[in-house]
Design a protein around this motif. Structure first.
Motif, PDB file in Angstrom:
ATOM      1  N   UNK A 113     -58.492 -54.017 -43.414  1.00  0.00           N
ATOM      2  CA  UNK A 113     -57.559 -55.020 -43.941  1.00  0.00           C
ATOM      3  C   UNK A 113     -56.427 -55.169 -42.940  1.00  0.00           C
ATOM      4  N   UNK A 114     -56.094 -56.405 -42.611  1.00  0.00           N
ATOM      5  CA  UNK A 114     -54.953 -56.663 -41.735  1.00  0.00           C
ATOM      6  C   UNK A 114     -54.112 -57.769 -42.341  1.00  0.00           C
ATOM      7  N   UNK A 115     -52.786 -57.594 -42.372  1.00  0.00           N
ATOM      8  CA  UNK A 115     -52.059 -56.404 -41.933  1.00  0.00           C
ATOM      9  C   UNK A 115     -52.239 -55.255 -42.930  1.00  0.00           C
ATOM     10  N   UNK A 116     -51.936 -54.032 -42.463  1.00  0.00           N
ATOM     11  CA  UNK A 116     -51.984 -52.844 -43.314  1.00  0.00           C
ATOM     12  C   UNK A 116     -50.749 -52.008 -43.031  1.00  0.00           C
ATOM     13  N   UNK A 117     -50.587 -50.926 -43.782  1.00  0.00           N
ATOM     14  CA  UNK A 117     -49.373 -50.114 -43.613  1.00  0.00           C
ATOM     15  C   UNK A 117     -49.519 -49.035 -42.539  1.00  0.00           C
ATOM     16  N   UNK A 118     -50.597 -49.108 -41.744  1.00  0.00           N
ATOM     17  CA  UNK A 118     -50.785 -48.151 -40.658  1.00  0.00           C
ATOM     18  C   UNK A 118     -51.556 -46.913 -41.057  1.00  0.00           C
ATOM     19  N   UNK A 119     -51.973 -46.840 -42.336  1.00  0.00           N
ATOM     20  CA  UNK A 119     -52.750 -45.682 -42.772  1.00  0.00           C
ATOM     21  C   UNK A 119     -54.211 -46.077 -42.977  1.00  0.00           C
ATOM     22  N   UNK A 120     -55.093 -45.103 -42.826  1.00  0.00           N
ATOM     23  CA  UNK A 120     -56.514 -45.342 -43.047  1.00  0.00           C
ATOM     24  C   UNK A 120     -56.798 -45.722 -44.492  1.00  0.00           C
ATOM     25  N   UNK A 121     -56.065 -45.121 -45.418  1.00  0.00           N
ATOM     26  CA  UNK A 121     -56.285 -45.391 -46.840  1.00  0.00           C
ATOM     27  C   UNK A 121     -56.017 -46.855 -47.164  1.00  0.00           C
ATOM     28  N   UNK A 122     -54.960 -47.411 -46.608  1.00  0.00           N
ATOM     29  CA  UNK A 122     -54.616 -48.803 -46.885  1.00  0.00           C
ATOM     30  C   UNK A 122     -55.523 -49.759 -46.120  1.00  0.00           C
ATOM     31  N   UNK A 123     -55.959 -49.355 -44.931  1.00  0.00           N
ATOM     32  CA  UNK A 123     -56.740 -50.255 -44.076  1.00  0.00           C
ATOM     33  C   UNK A 123     -58.152 -50.479 -44.600  1.00  0.00           C
ATOM     34  N   UNK A 124     -58.773 -49.434 -45.154  1.00  0.00           N
ATOM     35  CA  UNK A 124     -60.157 -49.571 -45.598  1.00  0.00           C
ATOM     36  C   UNK A 124     -61.083 -49.812 -44.415  1.00  0.00           C
ATOM     37  N   UNK A 125     -62.159 -50.558 -44.617  1.00  0.00           N
ATOM     38  CA  UNK A 125     -63.121 -50.833 -43.553  1.00  0.00           C
ATOM     39  C   UNK A 125     -64.084 -49.676 -43.342  1.00  0.00           C
ATOM     40  N   UNK A 126     -64.912 -49.816 -42.325  1.00  0.00           N
ATOM     41  CA  UNK A 126     -65.913 -48.806 -41.989  1.00  0.00           C
ATOM     42  C   UNK A 126     -65.493 -48.084 -40.711  1.00  0.00           C
ATOM     43  N   UNK A 127     -65.735 -46.774 -40.645  1.00  0.00           N
ATOM     44  CA  UNK A 127     -65.389 -46.002 -39.455  1.00  0.00           C
ATOM     45  C   UNK A 127     -66.485 -46.151 -38.402  1.00  0.00           C
ATOM     46  N   UNK A 128     -66.110 -46.669 -37.226  1.00  0.00           N
ATOM     47  CA  UNK A 128     -67.042 -46.753 -36.096  1.00  0.00           C
ATOM     48  C   UNK A 128     -67.140 -45.406 -35.386  1.00  0.00           C
ATOM     49  N   UNK A 129     -65.993 -44.751 -35.190  1.00  0.00           N
ATOM     50  CA  UNK A 129     -65.955 -43.430 -34.556  1.00  0.00           C
ATOM     51  C   UNK A 129     -64.645 -42.767 -34.940  1.00  0.00           C
ATOM     52  N   UNK A 130     -64.668 -41.442 -35.104  1.00  0.00           N
ATOM     53  CA  UNK A 130     -63.450 -40.675 -35.348  1.00  0.00           C
ATOM     54  C   UNK A 130     -63.599 -39.315 -34.690  1.00  0.00           C
ATOM     55  N   UNK A 131     -62.499 -38.800 -34.141  1.00  0.00           N
ATOM     56  CA  UNK A 131     -62.535 -37.484 -33.521  1.00  0.00           C
ATOM     57  C   UNK A 131     -61.153 -36.850 -33.587  1.00  0.00           C
ATOM     58  N   UNK A 132     -61.111 -35.556 -33.877  1.00  0.00           N
ATOM     59  CA  UNK A 132     -59.869 -34.784 -33.904  1.00  0.00           C
ATOM     60  C   UNK A 132     -59.803 -33.899 -32.670  1.00  0.00           C
ATOM     61  N   UNK A 133     -58.666 -33.981 -31.972  1.00  0.00           N
ATOM     62  CA  UNK A 133     -58.432 -33.191 -30.760  1.00  0.00           C
ATOM     63  C   UNK A 133     -57.322 -32.171 -31.034  1.00  0.00           C
ATOM     64  N   UNK A 134     -57.539 -30.916 -30.622  1.00  0.00           N
ATOM     65  CA  UNK A 134     -56.505 -29.887 -30.712  1.00  0.00           C
ATOM     66  C   UNK A 134     -55.618 -29.977 -29.486  1.00  0.00           C
ATOM     67  N   UNK A 135     -54.305 -30.134 -29.715  1.00  0.00           N
ATOM     68  CA  UNK A 135     -53.367 -30.323 -28.615  1.00  0.00           C
ATOM     69  C   UNK A 135     -52.236 -29.311 -28.679  1.00  0.00           C
ATOM     70  N   UNK A 136     -51.691 -29.012 -27.510  1.00  0.00           N
ATOM     71  CA  UNK A 136     -50.536 -28.119 -27.390  1.00  0.00           C
ATOM     72  C   UNK A 136     -49.465 -28.809 -26.568  1.00  0.00           C
ATOM     73  N   UNK A 137     -48.231 -28.735 -27.051  1.00  0.00           N
ATOM     74  CA  UNK A 137     -47.060 -29.214 -26.299  1.00  0.00           C
ATOM     75  C   UNK A 137     -46.332 -27.979 -25.819  1.00  0.00           C
ATOM     76  N   UNK A 138     -46.049 -27.928 -24.508  1.00  0.00           N
ATOM     77  CA  UNK A 138     -45.345 -26.747 -23.966  1.00  0.00           C
ATOM     78  C   UNK A 138     -44.207 -27.128 -23.050  1.00  0.00           C
TER      79      UNK A 138
END
Length: 197
Positions: free
Chosen positions: A172-197
């Protein structure tokens, strides 16, 4: 004479059937979701420096093997990174860059960036659609909704956590920037572990 009348009537009936055919019932074109095997997120420090590369590579797609996840280094404190995403379909030879399809169908795609797990960072879109759409009055206009192929990631204090990158198809566009509000189908998703130092 009877044969000529019969043929004339057959030709007339055939032309009526042909002229009454309705070409408007052709099926709508189906916009299939893209095949994506590889996501590469490049984070380049504003002002120069070594870029950090986050990559998810899953060459067997829905097969039994998990994607290979790599992060080339740690992020620096109090730094703004210019981010960009490249998506590939490496089942093709040569590999097909999926970004072209996403840019061509910008109104039907959006990346979402979710910072979690205590990572002291924020993200912001730096691109938007260039698609023309029509409203109910027939007026054409350019939409200004984000796509998210480019973005910024700004760090603050040292910390560690995750950045999840998700591409949604037909949100859905426009949306509030969250996945829950946007809906639609996920083409790809990935979580990356990051460190700030």
């Amino acid at each position: 004479m009877k044969t000529i009348k019969f043929l004339s009537m057959a030709i007339l009936a055939g032309s009526i059937l042909v002229s009454c055919s309705n070409d408007d019932n052709s099926p709508e074109e189906i916009n299939e979701e893209e095949t994506i095997t590889t996501m590469t997120v490049t984070l380049t420090p504003d002002g120069g420096g070594t870029a950090i590369e986050l990559q998810s590579r899953d060459l067997d797609g829905d097969g039994p093997n998990a994607p290979e996840i790599t992060v080339s280094g740690n992020l620096a404190e109090n730094t703004t990174y210019n981010g960009s995403v490249v998506l590939l379909n490496e089942t093709e030879t040569p590999a097909e860059e999926v970004n072209e399809e996403i840019e061509g169908e910008a109104a039907e795609h959006q990346f979402f960036y979710v910072v979690d797990g205590g990572l002291n960072a924020t993200t912001e879109y730096t691109d938007e659609e260039s698609d023309y759409v029509s409203d109910e009055t027939g007026t054409n206009f350019t939409t200004n909704n984000p796509v998210g192929i480019t973005f910024t990631l700004t760090t603050t204090d040292a910390s560690s956590g995750t950045l999840t990158v998700t591409l949604r198809h037909e949100p859905k566009k426009p949306n509030d920037g969250t996945l829950a509000d946007a809906g639609g189908e996920t083409d790809i998703t990935q979580t990356f572990n990051l460190t700030i130092e």
